[in-house]
Scaffold this motif. Structure first.
Motif, PDB file in Angstrom:
ATOM      1  N   LEU A   4       0.840  -1.194   0.000  1.00  0.00           N
ATOM      2  CA  LEU A   4       0.000   0.000   0.000  1.00  0.00           C
ATOM      3  C   LEU A   4       0.874   1.243   0.000  1.00  0.00           C
ATOM      4  O   LEU A   4       1.865   1.314   0.712  1.00  0.00           O
ATOM      5  CB  LEU A   4      -0.903   0.031   1.230  1.00  0.00           C
ATOM      6  CG  LEU A   4      -1.851  -1.155   1.423  1.00  0.00           C
ATOM      7  CD1 LEU A   4      -2.746  -0.920   2.619  1.00  0.00           C
ATOM      8  CD2 LEU A   4      -2.690  -1.381   0.178  1.00  0.00           C
ATOM      9  N   PHE A   6       0.364   5.330   0.500  1.00  0.00           N
ATOM     10  CA  PHE A   6      -0.517   6.439   0.865  1.00  0.00           C
ATOM     11  C   PHE A   6       0.179   7.757   0.531  1.00  0.00           C
ATOM     12  O   PHE A   6       1.374   7.914   0.759  1.00  0.00           O
ATOM     13  CB  PHE A   6      -0.841   6.413   2.363  1.00  0.00           C
ATOM     14  CG  PHE A   6      -1.610   5.196   2.800  1.00  0.00           C
ATOM     15  CD1 PHE A   6      -2.987   5.163   2.735  1.00  0.00           C
ATOM     16  CD2 PHE A   6      -0.942   4.080   3.279  1.00  0.00           C
ATOM     17  CE1 PHE A   6      -3.686   4.051   3.143  1.00  0.00           C
ATOM     18  CE2 PHE A   6      -1.635   2.955   3.679  1.00  0.00           C
ATOM     19  CZ  PHE A   6      -3.006   2.941   3.615  1.00  0.00           C
ATOM     20  N   SER A   7      -0.562   8.698  -0.007  1.00  0.00           N
ATOM     21  CA  SER A   7       0.019  10.010  -0.297  1.00  0.00           C
ATOM     22  C   SER A   7      -1.032  11.090  -0.083  1.00  0.00           C
ATOM     23  O   SER A   7      -2.218  10.891  -0.357  1.00  0.00           O
ATOM     24  CB  SER A   7       0.550  10.064  -1.738  1.00  0.00           C
ATOM     25  OG  SER A   7      -0.467   9.722  -2.662  1.00  0.00           O
ATOM     26  N   THR A  22       4.834   4.479   2.484  1.00  0.00           N
ATOM     27  CA  THR A  22       4.655   3.175   1.851  1.00  0.00           C
ATOM     28  C   THR A  22       4.659   2.076   2.899  1.00  0.00           C
ATOM     29  O   THR A  22       5.501   2.070   3.796  1.00  0.00           O
ATOM     30  CB  THR A  22       5.784   2.905   0.832  1.00  0.00           C
ATOM     31  OG1 THR A  22       5.798   3.951  -0.130  1.00  0.00           O
ATOM     32  CG2 THR A  22       5.564   1.572   0.122  1.00  0.00           C
ATOM     33  N   TRP A  34      -4.535  -1.785   8.008  1.00  0.00           N
ATOM     34  CA  TRP A  34      -3.346  -1.402   7.244  1.00  0.00           C
ATOM     35  C   TRP A  34      -3.272   0.116   7.238  1.00  0.00           C
ATOM     36  O   TRP A  34      -4.264   0.794   6.970  1.00  0.00           O
ATOM     37  CB  TRP A  34      -3.437  -1.911   5.812  1.00  0.00           C
ATOM     38  CG  TRP A  34      -3.313  -3.385   5.681  1.00  0.00           C
ATOM     39  CD1 TRP A  34      -4.016  -4.346   6.367  1.00  0.00           C
ATOM     40  CD2 TRP A  34      -2.439  -4.099   4.813  1.00  0.00           C
ATOM     41  NE1 TRP A  34      -3.639  -5.594   5.977  1.00  0.00           N
ATOM     42  CE2 TRP A  34      -2.670  -5.475   5.012  1.00  0.00           C
ATOM     43  CE3 TRP A  34      -1.484  -3.702   3.875  1.00  0.00           C
ATOM     44  CZ2 TRP A  34      -1.975  -6.458   4.319  1.00  0.00           C
ATOM     45  CZ3 TRP A  34      -0.805  -4.688   3.176  1.00  0.00           C
ATOM     46  CH2 TRP A  34      -1.040  -6.044   3.401  1.00  0.00           C
ATOM     47  N   GLY A  35      -2.119   0.664   7.523  1.00  0.00           N
ATOM     48  CA  GLY A  35      -1.995   2.116   7.476  1.00  0.00           C
ATOM     49  C   GLY A  35      -0.813   2.595   8.274  1.00  0.00           C
ATOM     50  O   GLY A  35       0.160   1.863   8.464  1.00  0.00           O
ATOM     51  N   PHE A  39       0.985   9.952  10.050  1.00  0.00           N
ATOM     52  CA  PHE A  39       1.098  10.137   8.604  1.00  0.00           C
ATOM     53  C   PHE A  39       1.759  11.460   8.255  1.00  0.00           C
ATOM     54  O   PHE A  39       2.739  11.510   7.525  1.00  0.00           O
ATOM     55  CB  PHE A  39      -0.283  10.045   7.959  1.00  0.00           C
ATOM     56  CG  PHE A  39      -0.265  10.194   6.458  1.00  0.00           C
ATOM     57  CD1 PHE A  39       0.280   9.195   5.671  1.00  0.00           C
ATOM     58  CD2 PHE A  39      -0.778  11.319   5.847  1.00  0.00           C
ATOM     59  CE1 PHE A  39       0.307   9.323   4.300  1.00  0.00           C
ATOM     60  CE2 PHE A  39      -0.754  11.460   4.479  1.00  0.00           C
ATOM     61  CZ  PHE A  39      -0.211  10.456   3.688  1.00  0.00           C
ATOM     62  N   VAL A  58      -6.583  12.263   0.454  1.00  0.00           N
ATOM     63  CA  VAL A  58      -5.556  11.245   0.661  1.00  0.00           C
ATOM     64  C   VAL A  58      -5.735  10.164  -0.387  1.00  0.00           C
ATOM     65  O   VAL A  58      -6.830   9.644  -0.582  1.00  0.00           O
ATOM     66  CB  VAL A  58      -5.644  10.626   2.074  1.00  0.00           C
ATOM     67  CG1 VAL A  58      -4.648   9.486   2.211  1.00  0.00           C
ATOM     68  CG2 VAL A  58      -5.385  11.681   3.136  1.00  0.00           C
ATOM     69  N   ARG A  59      -4.651   9.866  -1.080  1.00  0.00           N
ATOM     70  CA  ARG A  59      -4.700   8.862  -2.144  1.00  0.00           C
ATOM     71  C   ARG A  59      -4.077   7.565  -1.635  1.00  0.00           C
ATOM     72  O   ARG A  59      -3.059   7.573  -0.949  1.00  0.00           O
ATOM     73  CB  ARG A  59      -3.930   9.374  -3.356  1.00  0.00           C
ATOM     74  CG  ARG A  59      -3.691   8.327  -4.437  1.00  0.00           C
ATOM     75  CD  ARG A  59      -3.006   8.947  -5.641  1.00  0.00           C
ATOM     76  NE  ARG A  59      -2.540   7.940  -6.575  1.00  0.00           N
ATOM     77  CZ  ARG A  59      -1.992   8.212  -7.759  1.00  0.00           C
ATOM     78  NH1 ARG A  59      -1.865   9.468  -8.143  1.00  0.00           N
ATOM     79  NH2 ARG A  59      -1.584   7.252  -8.545  1.00  0.00           N
ATOM     80  N   CYS A  60      -4.695   6.447  -1.979  1.00  0.00           N
ATOM     81  CA  CYS A  60      -4.176   5.126  -1.598  1.00  0.00           C
ATOM     82  C   CYS A  60      -4.020   4.273  -2.849  1.00  0.00           C
ATOM     83  O   CYS A  60      -5.004   4.008  -3.543  1.00  0.00           O
ATOM     84  CB  CYS A  60      -5.108   4.442  -0.600  1.00  0.00           C
ATOM     85  SG  CYS A  60      -4.619   2.744  -0.217  1.00  0.00           S
ATOM     86  N   ASP A  61      -2.779   3.888  -3.157  1.00  0.00           N
ATOM     87  CA  ASP A  61      -2.509   2.986  -4.275  1.00  0.00           C
ATOM     88  C   ASP A  61      -2.276   1.586  -3.729  1.00  0.00           C
ATOM     89  O   ASP A  61      -1.458   1.382  -2.819  1.00  0.00           O
ATOM     90  CB  ASP A  61      -1.261   3.452  -5.039  1.00  0.00           C
ATOM     91  CG  ASP A  61      -1.491   4.790  -5.737  1.00  0.00           C
ATOM     92  OD1 ASP A  61      -2.263   4.809  -6.701  1.00  0.00           O
ATOM     93  OD2 ASP A  61      -0.902   5.790  -5.305  1.00  0.00           O
ATOM     94  N   ILE A  62      -2.993   0.627  -4.257  1.00  0.00           N
ATOM     95  CA  ILE A  62      -2.862  -0.767  -3.844  1.00  0.00           C
ATOM     96  C   ILE A  62      -2.128  -1.540  -4.941  1.00  0.00           C
ATOM     97  O   ILE A  62      -2.599  -1.615  -6.077  1.00  0.00           O
ATOM     98  CB  ILE A  62      -4.239  -1.402  -3.579  1.00  0.00           C
ATOM     99  CG1 ILE A  62      -4.988  -0.607  -2.502  1.00  0.00           C
ATOM    100  CG2 ILE A  62      -4.097  -2.861  -3.169  1.00  0.00           C
ATOM    101  CD1 ILE A  62      -6.388  -1.106  -2.231  1.00  0.00           C
TER     102      ILE A  62
END
Length: 272
Positions: A4, A6-7, A22, A34-35, A39, A58-62
């Motif tokens: 994951l 996060f940005s 990351t 998960w997180g 942050f 907040v963007r989350c790329d999986i």
């Protein structure tokens, strides 16, 4: 395996990310969280510019990490079938939680645990001898076997590993609790002849060595024949400054009294 990323998006129109965090790749599970506990600082957030309508994004790329495939595996129809990873650990874990078919009970302190003789015997030579060998007297179905010298939480974690071949999940931030549990589980693993669990706990303790724990880790390594953990402690104590700080702790004074041979050996290796 899933990773994951996060940005924080401070310019939504341009989708420009900042404050990227990351999560390391790990096996995806349906439970747990998960997180990140921390942050972005409030001060950094305020300095990034005014928030539009007092909102932020907040963007989350999986990222799903699959096993690599070779170009040679061009079997007709193979691309239409995806075989999932083994799930026997999940089934055995559910068997432990549900207690279906359990034929032996253990009493640890004042807490009872139900389990399956055949599973325990297959995973531990000590349980095998206790339940099916010369030590089996008094372990007939319906009787409760008392386990002394162990707290219920450790025995529960031991059973979890026996059934699932993995350790229970713990909060990553609670390093002290993780190290303490690893110490107790290492003792339990040595007690029941479970070498893989013992090595896993030894590896965890090697990563948690500090001034306050090095003495305890040395004693544990000596008592349970953990050569890797012992060498990691010696490596940590190579620095004269670190050695002086460690020797000033109560744990190190106890080490000198409880294990003079180990203390003498450590003194020779470190040159003190």
């Amino acid at each position: 395996m899933v990773q994951l990323v996060f940005s924080f998006i401070d310019q939504v129109e341009k989708k420009k990310p900042s404050y990227v965090r990351t999560v390391k790749p790990n096996k995806f599970v349906s439970h747990g969280s998960w997180g990140h506990g921390k942050f972005v600082k409030s001060s950094d957030l305020e300095q990034s510019g005014p928030l539009e309508d007092d909102c932020s994004t907040v963007r989350c790329d999986i990222i799903v990490i699959r096993e690599p495939r070779t170009a040679a595996t061009t079997v007709p129809g193979a691309s239409f079938v995806m075989v999932p990873p083994p799930d026997s650990s999940q089934h055995f874990g559910a068997l432990l939680l549900g207690g279906k078919g359990a034929d032996v009970r253990f009493l640890v302190a004042d807490e009872a645990f139900a389990a399956h003789r055949c599973v325990l015997a297959a995973r531990s030579p000590v349980f095998d001898a206790l339940l099916f060998g010369p030590m089996k007297e008094g372990t007939a179905t319906g009787n409760c076997i008392r386990i002394d010298g162990m707290v219920p939480q450790v025995f529960q974690s031991l059973l979890h590993f026996i059934y699932t071949d993995s350790l229970p999940e713990m909060e990553e931030q609670d390093k002290e609790a993780s190290a303490t549990m690893a110490q107790h589980l290492l003792e339990a693993a040595d007690r029941y002849g479970m070498e893989r669990l013992k090595l896993i706990c030894e590896d965890i303790l090697c990563r948690y060595i500090d001034v306050s724990t090095v003495a305890t880790s040395l004693v544990l390594a000596e008592q349970h024949r953990c050569q890797g953990l012992k060498e990691a402690c010696f490596e940590f104590l190579k620095s004269p400054k670190t050695l002086d700080e460690a020797m000033a702790t109560d744990g190190f004074q106890h080490l000198a009294k409880s294990s003079p041979a180990l203390f003498e050996l450590m003194s020779k290796i470190t040159g003190r």
